[in-house]
Scaffold this active site. Structure first.
Site, PDB file in Angstrom:
ATOM      1  N   ARG A 190     -16.583  18.945  -1.478  1.00  0.00           N
ATOM      2  CA  ARG A 190     -15.145  18.701  -1.653  1.00  0.00           C
ATOM      3  C   ARG A 190     -14.323  19.955  -1.318  1.00  0.00           C
ATOM      4  NH1 ARG A 190     -13.203  16.753  -6.645  1.00  0.00           N
ATOM      5  NH2 ARG A 190     -15.063  17.146  -7.835  1.00  0.00           N
ATOM      6  N   PHE A 211     -15.352  19.693   5.724  1.00  0.00           N
ATOM      7  CA  PHE A 211     -15.230  19.053   4.409  1.00  0.00           C
ATOM      8  C   PHE A 211     -16.386  18.088   4.213  1.00  0.00           C
ATOM      9  CE2 PHE A 211     -13.870  15.601   1.703  1.00  0.00           C
ATOM     10  CZ  PHE A 211     -13.280  16.275   0.642  1.00  0.00           C
ATOM     11  N   ASP A 270      -9.375  -6.102   2.670  1.00  0.00           N
ATOM     12  CA  ASP A 270      -8.120  -6.732   2.251  1.00  0.00           C
ATOM     13  C   ASP A 270      -8.188  -8.249   2.370  1.00  0.00           C
ATOM     14  OD1 ASP A 270      -6.723  -4.494   1.536  1.00  0.00           O
ATOM     15  OD2 ASP A 270      -5.905  -4.172   3.550  1.00  0.00           O
ATOM     16  N   ASP A 293       0.853  -1.176   0.000  1.00  0.00           N
ATOM     17  CA  ASP A 293       0.000   0.000   0.000  1.00  0.00           C
ATOM     18  C   ASP A 293       0.890   1.228   0.000  1.00  0.00           C
ATOM     19  OD1 ASP A 293      -2.608  -0.875  -0.069  1.00  0.00           O
ATOM     20  OD2 ASP A 293      -2.518  -1.494   2.028  1.00  0.00           O
ATOM     21  N   GLU A 349      -3.379  16.934   7.057  1.00  0.00           N
ATOM     22  CA  GLU A 349      -3.137  17.908   5.990  1.00  0.00           C
ATOM     23  C   GLU A 349      -3.392  19.324   6.492  1.00  0.00           C
ATOM     24  OE1 GLU A 349      -5.842  16.224   3.210  1.00  0.00           O
ATOM     25  OE2 GLU A 349      -4.643  14.378   3.296  1.00  0.00           O
TER      26      GLU A 349
END
Lengths: 682, 206, 575
Positions: free
Chosen positions: A382, A377, A522, A307, A348
Site C-alpha cells: 500500500r 504500488f 452493476d 456513483d 493522483e
C-alpha cells in the site's frame, strides 16, 4: 451520420417531414388505424355518417341546407385528418432521427470468422454468437462484445463524440455498438444481438412509432378519454328526445357537431404524437430507451443512485496541499513527493507532480538519467516510491509508511496523527511521505467535486427526488463529500451488493429507483432498478440489464432522463385538462343555437354574441379542429418544464391549461364566427 | 350460503332492534317526559279537541284571522293529506290562483292596497298545514276582524302581538303569528256576534 | 335580511364543523375497535348480535366478499320491506286499517328505502301502517345509512392500507355503525324533537272539531323516532307526505336547525374519519373544505334566487321584499316559520346530501332556486353527501381529479401515495358513467312516451324539469322531488326503482373494487415531487373537476329545464 450538429432538434416545420406527414394524415383515415384511438374513431364514424346523409340528400335532390351541412362534414373530416397529421408529424420527426441511426448499418460488410477462415458477409446476415474480426478503418457490423484484442473506436456515429475510446476484451470496456468505426488496431467481436433486435433497432421502431405499444399511463388515460366519450354520447343521445319535448327535432349534423366538440378530441388526437415526441427528445439527448414504459417510469423516480466517482466528483483525487512535519522544510517535502511520483502515471501521482511544480516551482525531472529504481504500488505494501541515489523515498498509507520509517530506524513525531486526522475529517485522503527513516510530512489528496453539481442536486430536490451517493470510501470521507456536493444521502464502503440492497430497500417503501451503471457487477442492480441506465461504454452485461443506454456514457445524464419523463407526463396532463376545459365554451356556443326554434329565450346564453345559430355551430366545430393543429408544436416540443415543487407546478399549470382552457375557446370561437360571417360561409 | 343465513338473521335482529325496540323506547320516554308534545300538541276546548297548536286550520269568516291558502287535501288543511300545490313559477294556474287570491284579500280587507299584501297570504304553504302567517299578513286583517267582533283595533293588535312568535333565539327562522291560537284567544275575549253568520261555529258552541 | 341569512347559514355550518370533528374521530375509533365510552353498554349487545347471526368479527373480507355480503343483506331487507307493504292489512299496529300497496308501488318503495333514496311515490299518512313505517321503513332508514357508512369505511381502508388483501368485515362495520353511531345520536336527538313538539305515539288519527265547526282529521304516529334517523341517515323518507314541511315533523326553527345539522353531521364527520385513518388530518380537511365551499355556493345562490321572488307576482303589486313583518321572496310551497332562508338552506342541504327530506316544495321554487337542488344531485351527492356514499363518491372524484391534472406535476398520478393506474381509471369511469346513464336515458324515454308525459303536472320547461328531477334524484338516491310529478304509476315506479338500484349498487361496487385494488398497492411516501392532495391547489382543482364533470354531463338537459325557464320567467312568459 449523426454528428453533434445533427443531434439538435429538427426544425418544427421541416418541409420534408411536413410533406410526408400530410400524405400520411390521409392514409391514416383507414378505419383499422383509427380503431386504435376510440376518440378519433368516433369522430370518423360520425363524419362518415354525416357525409352519407349528405350524399343521400344530394341524390334525392332534397332541398336541404347543403352548404352548412357540407361544411360541417368537411370540418369533421378535417378534425380526423389534423389529428392524423399530428401523429404523422411526430412519426416523421422520429423517422428522421431513425434514418440517421439506421444509415450506418445498411451497406456494412462484416468479416466473419468461421472455423478459422475469414468470410466476408453483409452485416445484416450476422446472428447472435457469430464472431467477426474488425480492423482499423472498418465499421463494427453489430452490437457485440470484444472477445480478443484492444482497439481505439470512434463512436461518433452513435454518441456524437468524436474523441476515440478504447475497447478491449474483458473488464468494463468490452461492449461495442454497431455502426461505430475502429480507428486503430483490431478486435474480435462476438455479436450479441440478432438483426432487428439491437438497441438501435428497438429505438428506431420506438421513435418511428411503428410498433409503439401504449404505455401504462397512456392506457389509463385512454380509458378516461373513452369514458368521457361514452358519457358525451349518452348526453347527445338523450338530447334528441329532450329536443322533441322542446318542439325542436335535432338534425344529425347538429347533434354530431355537439358530440364531436364535446368529446376530448384535442388530447385524443395528440396523445400518440406526445408519446412519440417524448422518445424523440430522449434520442436528442443521446439516450436510447428499451420501451416507452421506461421513459414514463423515469418521470416517477423518487430516488437516484449515483456513483461518487465520475458523477459527483471528477473521478480522481487530486493533491491540494503539502503539510510538512515540524523541522522539515515544505520545499523538501514537495521535492521528495515529486520524486516519488515521477514514475506514477495515476492521476493522483500526476497531480502531485503538478502541485509541487505550481507551488514550489519544482520542475519535473527525468528519472531515467538518474539511475532510479521505481517501486510500484501494490495492494500488500500500500505504498509506492523510488530508490534514487541511495535515498529510499516512499509515499502511501500512513500506517504502512510509518512502519517503513520505524523499520528504517527512524521515529514518527506525534504531530503526524493530528495532521492525518484533520485531513480525514474533511473527507480528504492523507498520503504520508518519508525518506528512509525520516518522516517528512503528508500530502493532502482531495476529491474534487464537479462544477455545478450542487445546483443540480438542488434542482432535483426541488423536483422531489432524493439523491444517494454510493462510494467505496470510508464513512468520514463520504460524509465530507456528501456535504460538500449537497447530495441527500450516501452509502460509504459500498460493495456492488450495497446498490442492489439499497434499491430493494427503497422499492419496499414503494419508491421508484433510478441508477446509472457500467460494470458487470452493476448488472443485478441495473436490472432491479426501475430505471436502469447503462453507459454505452460499459459491459454488455450492464447494457442488457438496464432499460436505457446512454450513448454519451455521461453519468449525469440520468437527470435529463428524469426531466424528459416528467415533461412527457406533464404534456399529457396539460392537454387533457385543456381539452376538457374547452368544452365549457363550446356549450355556450352550441346549446343556444340548437334550441333557437323551441326556446328563443336561450339566446341569453349566447354570451359570445355569435351571428347566427349556424355560424355558432360551425365556428365551434372549426375551432375544435384547428385547436389540434395549433397545439401540435406544444405536443411535439413538450410543455416547458421547470424544476419546481409539485404544488408550484400544479398551480402554474392549472392556471395556464385549466383556466386558459376555459377562456381561449371563447375568444377563438368568437373570432372564427366573425370570419365565417365575413366570408358568408353560412 | 353462510352469508345468506347471516343476512337473514341480521335483518331479523336489526328489524327488532331498530324497528321495534328503538321507537318503543323513545315513545316510552317521550310519553313520560313530554306527554303534551308526544301526543300532537292538541288543544282542547270544553273537553273537545279543536285542533293542534302545530297544525293550521282553515278560516273563512271575517271575524277570524285567515290562514294561508292550503293545498292539503281537496279542500285544504286536511291534516291527513299534507302537501303543497307543487305548481311551478311559470305555471299559468299558479299565477291565476295568486291573482284571484289577491283579489279576495283586497275585497275582504278594504283599505288595503296590493303593496301591503305580503306574499305568504296569497301563496300556499309546503305542508298545506302551515299554522302561521306573517306579521304583515296578520296586520292587514286586524281592521276586518276588529270590525267583525266589535273590538278596537288596538285590542286586536295586542292579541296579535301575544300570538306572535319571534325568531328562535333572535336568529333562527322567521317570525310568525299562530292563527289558531290567535283565533282561540279572540273567541275567549269576544265571542263572535250572532250576525257574523258563522253558524257552524255557534252550533258547535251551543 | 342579508345579515340574518349570513348569521343563520354561518351558525349552521359552524355547528356542523364543531360537531363533525369529534364525531369523525370517534367514528375512526369505533371502526378500528379502539374502545369508546359506550363500550360497557354496547359491547354485550354487539356480542349478542354476532352470536345470533353467526358472525365471526375477527375474519376480514376481500372486496368481492364484502360486496356480496352487502348485496345479500340489501336484497333480504328489500324483500322484507316488500312483504310488510303487501301484507300490512294482516299485521298489527294498523289503526287506520290501510290496505296493501300495489306491487309496483311496493317494489318502488322497497327499492327506494333499501337504496337510501327514500323517494316516496305514496303519501305516508294515507298509505303506510304504523308497523310498516317502523319495522319496514325506519328499519331501512337505519340499515341503508349503516350500509353506506360501512362501505365508506371499507373504501377508506382500501385507500389507506398497504399491501392488504382485505378491507374489513361488512357485518361488523354494519353493526357498529348502527350501535355506536346512529342509535345513540338518534335517542338523544329524537327526545329533543319531541320536546319541541314532534309527536311520538301510537294513537289513531285525531278528529278535531275546528273553530269554524268543520272536522279536521289529524294524522299521528311515532314520528320523532323516525324523523331523526331520516335526517341523520340522509334517508329523507317522511312520515307524512309533506315531509319536513309538516309541522309535526319539523315544528319550530330550532327543530329545523337540529334536523339540518343531523343531515350533514355524519357525512361531514366521515371526512375527518378519513383524515384520521389516512394519518394526515389535512387529507380529510381538504375534502371537508371542498364540500363546504360547494355547499356555501349552492346555499347562497338558492337563497338569493328565492329571496328575489317571482317577477310575475311583483307585477301584481304584491310585496316580495323582506321586511320586519314578512320574509318576502317566493313563498309558494314554503312555511312561514322557515321563511326563505331556512327553506332554501334546507333545499341545498338536503340535495348536497342524499337526504331528500324537504321543508318546502322544490317544485314551486323559482327556476334558479330549483336548479340548485337539481344540480346538487347531478353533482352526485358528494357535498357531504349520503352518509358514506358521499365520502366514497368524493374519493372517486378525487381519484379522477388527481388523474386528470395530477399528470401535470410530472408523475404517474397518485392519491395517498397509491398510484392511480388503468384499473382504477376503469372503475372510476364506470362509477362516473353509470350516473348519467341512469338519469339521462330513462328521462329521455319518459319525456317522449305517453306513460311518461302523463305524470307531468306543470306545462312547458318546468314539466321537463319535473321529469329530469325525478330521475336525477333516483339515480343520485336522493328522494326529494319536484313533487307535482304524478309518479305513482307503473311506468315511473318501475323505471325510477331501476335507476335507484343501479345508482346505488352499480356505484358502490366499483367503489369497493377500487378500494380492493388500492388496498393491495404499496404506498409511495410523499415528497416535494408528489401531488399534494391536502392543499389549496387540490381543493380548487377538485372543485373545478366536480363542477365541470357535472356541468358537461347535465348542462344540455338543465338548459332545457330550469335555465330556459329562468329566462322565460324574466320575460314574463307563462306556460
Amino acid at each position: 451520420m449523426a454528428y453533434p450538429s445533427e443531434r439538435k432538434p429538427t426544425p418544427l416545420w421541416e418541409p420534408n417531414i411536413v410533406r410526408r406527414a400530410v400524405i400520411d394524415a390521409f392514409a391514416k383515415l383507414d378505419p383499422r388505424v383509427q380503431a386504435r384511438n376510440p376518440v378519433m374513431f368516433v369522430v370518423e364514424v360520425t363524419a362518415a355518417a354525416v357525409t352519407g346523409i349528405l350524399a343521400q340528400n344530394f341524390l334525392s335532390a332534397r332541398a336541404a341546407p347543403l352548404g352548412f351541412e357540407l361544411q360541417i362534414a368537411l370540418w369533421l373530416w378535417f378534425t380526423v385528418v389534423f389529428a392524423n397529421f399530428a401523429e404523422a408529424m411526430a412519426e416523421g420527426r422520429g423517422k428522421a432521427q431513425a434514418d440517421n441511426l439506421r444509415k450506418t448499418r445498411t451497406e456494412t460488410q462484416a468479416t466473419l470468422l468461421r472455423d478459422g477462415h475469414e468470410i466476408s458477409v453483409p452485416a445484416t446476415s450476422l446472428r447472435r454468437n457469430d464472431v467477426v474480426i474488425v480492423r482499423a478503418g472498418d465499421i463494427i457490423p453489430g452490437d457485440g462484445e470484444v472477445v480478443e484484442g484492444v482497439a481505439a473506436v470512434n463512436e461518433a456515429a452513435v454518441t456524437g463524440e468524436s474523441a476515440p475510446v478504447i475497447r478491449e476484451s474483458g473488464g468494463d470496456r468490452s461492449a461495442v455498438t454497431g455502426g461505430t468505426i475502429v480507428i486503430s488496431d483490431w478486435i474480435k467481436v462476438k455479436i450479441t444481438a440478432n438483426p432487428g433486435e439491437t438497441f438501435l433497432d428497438r429505438m428506431i421502431s420506438l421513435v418511428e412509432g411503428a410498433q409503439r405499444q401504449k404505455t401504462p399511463n397512456e392506457i389509463a388515460l385512454s380509458i378516461l378519454l373513452a369514458g368521457l366519450t361514452i358519457i358525451f354520447m349518452l348526453v347527445c343521445v338523450s338530447l334528441y328526445p329532450f329536443g322533441l319535448y322542446a318542439h325542436t327535432p335535432l338534425s344529425l349534423p347538429v347533434e354530431v357537431s355537439l358530440l364531436v366538440c364535446l368529446i376530448p378530441t384535442t388530447i385524443g388526437g395528440l396523445l400518440s404524437a406526445i408519446g412519440i415526441a417524448g422518445m424523440d427528445r430522449l434520442v436528442q439527448h443521446n439516450v436510447l430507451a428499451m420501451s416507452g414504459r421506461a421513459v414514463e417510469a423515469a418521470g416517477d423516480v423518487d430516488t437516484l443512485l449515483l456513483d461518487k466517482t465520475g458523477t459527483i466528483t471528477l473521478g480522481n483525487r487530486m493533491a491540494t496541499e503539502f503539510i510538512a512535519l515540524p523541522g522539515i522544510a515544505p520545499q523538501e517535502l514537495a521535492d521528495a513527493a515529486q520524486l516519488a511520483s515521477l514514475a506514477d502515471e495515476t492521476p493522483e501521482g500526476r497531480s502531485i507532480v503538478v502541485l509541487s511544480k505550481n507551488q514550489y516551482n519544482l520542475r519535473g525531472r527525468e528519472l531515467a538519467q538518474k539511475d532510479a529504481e521505481f517501486i510500484p504500488f501494490s495492494a500488500q505494501t500500500r505504498m509506492s516510491g523510488v530508490n534514487i541515489n541511495g535515498r529510499r523515498i516512499r509515499k502511501g498509507a500512513t500506517d504502512m509508511v510509518t512502519r517503513f520509517v520505524v523499520e528504517a530506524g527512524g521515529t514518527v513525531p506525534p504531530e503526524l496523527t493530528a495532521i492525518v486526522e484533520r485531513i480525514a475529517r474533511t473527507g480528504g485522503t492523507p498520503l504520508m511521505v518519508a525518506d528512509g527513516g525520516r518522516a517528512l510530512g503528508v500530502i493532502h489528496l482531495k476529491d474534487v467535486i464537479k462544477e455545478g453539481i450542487k445546483e443540480r442536486f438542488a434542482r432535483l430536490r426541488a423536483m422531489g427526488l432524493k439523491t444517494v451517493m454510493i462510494t467505496g470510501d470510508n464513512p468520514l470521507t463520504a460524509a465530507a463529500i456528501a456535504s460538500e456536493s449537497g447530495v441527500d444521502d450516501f452509502r460509504a464502503e459500498a460493495t456492488p451488493e450495497t446498490k442492489l440492497r439499497l434499491i430493494r430497500e427503497e422499492q419496499a417503501e414503494g419508491k421508484l429507483v433510478a441508477m446509472i451503471g457500467d460494470g458487470t457487477n452493476d448488472a443485478p442492480a441495473l436490472a432491479q432498478a426501475d430505471v436502469g441506465i447503462a453507459m454505452n461504454a460499459g459491459t454488455q452485461a450492464a447494457r442488457e440489464a438496464g432499460n436505457m443506454i446512454d450513448l454519451d456514457s455521461n453519468p449525469t445524464k440520468i437527470m435529463e432522463v428524469v426531466e424528459i419523463g416528467k415533461q412527457l407526463l406533464i404534456t399529457r396532463g396539460a392537454l387533457t385538462t385543456f381539452s376538457i376545459a374547452n368544452d365549457v365554451a363550446k356549450y355556450f356556443a352550441i346549446i343556444p343555437a340548437m334550441f333557437v326554434l323551441g326556446y328563443p329565450e336561450l339566446q341569453a346564453l349566447n354570451i359570445m354574441h355569435l351571428a347566427t345559430p349556424q355560424s355558432a355551430i360551425l365556428s365551434a366545430v372549426i375551432f375544435n379542429a384547428l385547436i389540434i393543429v395549433a397545439l401540435i408544436p406544444l405536443a411535439l416540443r413538450g410543455v416547458a418544464y421547470r424544476p419546481l415543487g409539485a404544488a408550484a407546478i400544479l398551480t402554474r399549470n392549472l392556471l395556464i391549461y385549466g383556466l386558459g382552457g376555459v377562456i381561449v375557446p371563447f375568444i377563438g370561437i368568437k373570432l372564427i364566427d366573425l370570419a365565417v360571417t365575413a366570408l358568408h360561409l353560412v | 350460503m353462510r352469508n345468506l343465513k347471516t343476512a337473514v338473521m341480521m335483518t331479523i335482529v336489526l328489524t327488532i332492534l331498530t324497528g321495534l325496540v328503538y321507537p318503543l323506547v323513545i315513545a316510552g320516554i317521550a310519553q313520560a317526559l313530554f306527554p303534551l308534545q308526544a301526543n300532537g300538541s292538541l288543544i282542547e276546548r270544553n273537553g273537545q279537541v279543536v285542533g293542534s297548536s302545530l297544525i293550521g286550520q282553515d278560516f273563512s269568516g271575517p271575524a277570524y284571522f285567515h290562514s294561508r291558502p292550503s293545498a292539503a287535501g281537496d279542500k285544504g288543511y286536511d291534516a291527513s293529506a299534507s302537501g303543497g300545490s307543487n305548481l311551478g313559477p311559470t305555471n299559468k294556474t299558479l299565477i291565476e290562483a295568486v291573482k284571484s287570491r289577491l283579489k279576495d284579500v283586497l275585497e275582504e280587507n278594504p283599505g288595503i292596497t296590493a303593496s301591503q299584501v305580503p306574499i305568504d297570504i296569497v301563496t300556499s304553504s309546503g305542508s298545506g298545514l302551515d299554522p302561521e302567517i306573517s306579521l304583515a299578513a296578520a296586520q292587514i286583517q286586524i281592521a276586518r276582524v276588529a270590525r267583525a267582533r266589535g273590538l278596537s283595533e288596538d285590542r286586536v293588535r295586542d292579541l296579535v302581538e301575544q300570538a306572535t312568535r319571534g325568531r328562535w333565539g333572535g336568529i333562527l327562522g322567521e317570525p310568525g303569528v299562530n292563527v289558531l291560537q290567535l283565533n282561540i284567544a279572540l273567541d275567549n275575549i269576544a265571542p263572535i256576534p250572532q250576525k257574523s253568520g258563522v253558524k257552524t261555529a255557534n252550533a258547535a258552541g251551543s | 335580511m342579508l345579515s340574518n341569512a349570513i348569521l343563520q347559514v354561518g351558525l349552521f355550518i359552524g355547528l356542523v364543523t364543531v360537531i363533525s370533528v369529534p364525531l369523525g374521530l370517534y367514528m375512526a375509533r369505533v371502526f378500528a375497535d379502539q374502545g369508546t365510552f359506550l363500550d360497557p353498554v354496547l359491547k354485550p349487545v354487539e356480542r349478542a348480535v354476532y352470536r345470533l347471526c353467526g358472525v365471526d368479527p375477527e375474519v376480514e373480507m376481500e372486496w368481492p366478499q364484502y360486496a356480496i355480503a352487502m348485496l345479500l343483506f340489501s336484497l333480504v331487507g328489500m324483500l322484507a320491506l316488500y312483504g310488510f307493504e303487501r301484507l300490512q292489512q294482516l299485521l298489527p299496529l294498523n289503526p287506520q286499517h290501510l290496505g296493501p300497496l300495489a306491487p309496483d308501488l311496493a317494489f318502488n318503495t322497497a327499492a327506494s328505502f333499501t337504496t337510501n333514496t327514500n323517494w316516496q311515490a305514496y303519501a305516508g299518512e294515507t298509505t303506510m301502517s304504523y308497523l310498516t313505517q317502523m319495522m319496514g321503513l325506519a328499519y331501512h332508514n337505519f340499515v341503508s345509512a349503516a350500509t353506506g357508512i360501512a362501505v365508506a369505511i371499507a373504501v377508506i381502508r382500501g385507500f389507506v392500507r398497504r399491501t392488504s388483501r382485505t378491507i374489513g368485515n361488512f357485518w361488523v362495520d354494519l353493526t357498529r355503525a348502527i350501535l355506536w353511531v346512529l342509535m345513540p345520536l338518534c335517542v338523544v336527538l329524537a327526545l329533543l324533537l319531541v320536546w319541541q313538539g314532534v309527536p311520538q305515539n301510537f294513537n289513531p288519527y285525531v278528529h278535531a272539531k275546528t273553530l269554524e265547526g268543520g272536522i279536521q282529521v289529524i294524522a299521528e304516529g311515532p314520528v320523532a323516532s323516525q324523523e331523526i334517523i331520516k335526517e341523520l341517515g340522509t334517508n329523507g323518507g317522511g312520515f307524512f307526505n309533506a315531509n319536513s314541511a309538516h309541522p309535526y315533523e319539523n315544528p319550530t326553527p330550532l327543530t329545523d336547525l337540529i334536523e339540518l345539522v343531523a343531515i350533514f353531521a355524519i357525512g361531514a364527520a366521515l371526512t375527518h374519519t378519513f383524515g384520521r385513518m389516512a394519518g394526515d388530518w389535512r387529507q380529510g380537511a381538504a375534502l371537508y373544505v371542498v364540500m363546504t365551499i360547494l355547499f356555501l355556493a349552492g346555499a347562497s345562490t338558492a337563497i338569493w334566487a328565492e329571496q328575489h321572488g317571482n317577477p310575475n307576482f311583483t307585477k301584481m303589486g304584491i310585496s316580495q321584499t323582506a321586511t320586519a313583518t314578512q320574509s318576502g321572496g317566493n313563498m309558494e310551497g314554503k312555511e312561514v316559520r322557515f321563511g326563505i332562508v331556512d327553506s332554501a338552506l334546507w333545499a341545498t342541504v338536503t340535495t348536497d346530501t342524499s337526504c331528500g327530506a324537504v321543508n318546502s316544495m322544490h317544485d314551486s321554487y323559482t327556476p334558479l332556486g330549483g336548479f340548485i337542488p337539481l344540480l346538487n344531485m347531478q353533482i352526485g351527492e358528494i357535498i357531504f353527501g349520503g352518509v358514506g356514499s358521499g365520502l366514497f363518491g368524493m374519493l372517486v372524484m378525487a381519484v379522477l381529479s388527481v388523474f386528470i391534472a395530477g399528470l401535470m406535476v410530472g408523475r404517474t398520478p397518485e392519491y395517498l401515495g397509491k398510484k392511480i393506474e388503468a384499473r382504477e381509471m376503469k372503475l372510476a369511469m364506470l362509477y362516473v358513467l353509470i350516473f348519467p346513464a341512469v338519469i339521462l336515458l330513462p328521462a329521455g324515454i319518459a319525456i317522449v312516451t305517453k306513460a311518461g308525459l302523463a305524470g307531468i303536472t306543470n306545462p312547458g320547461p318546468h314539466g321537463f324539469s319535473q321529469v329530469l328531477y325525478a330521475f336525477s334524484e333516483a339515480g343520485a338516491n336522493n328522494g326529494s322531488a319536484f313533487a307535482g310529478l304524478n309518479a305513482n304509476t307503473p311506468f315511473y315506479n318501475w323505471t325510477l326503482a331501476s335507476s335507484m338500484l343501479l345508482g346505488r349498487f352499480m356505484m358502490m361496487i366499483p367503489a369497493l373494487a377500487m378500494a380492493g385494488s388500492l388496498a393491495g398497492k404499496k404506498a409511495v411516501p410523499p415528497s416535494a415531487g408528489t401531488f399534494p392532495t391536502n392543499g389549496s391547489a387540490f381543493v380548487i382543482l377538485l372543485i373545478g373537476v366536480i363542477l365541470i364533470v357535472a356541468a358537461l354531463t347535465f348542462f344540455p338537459a338543465d338548459a332545457l329545464g330550469p335555465i330556459v325557464e329562468h329566462f322565460a320567467m324574466l320575460n314574463g312568459k307563462l306556460y
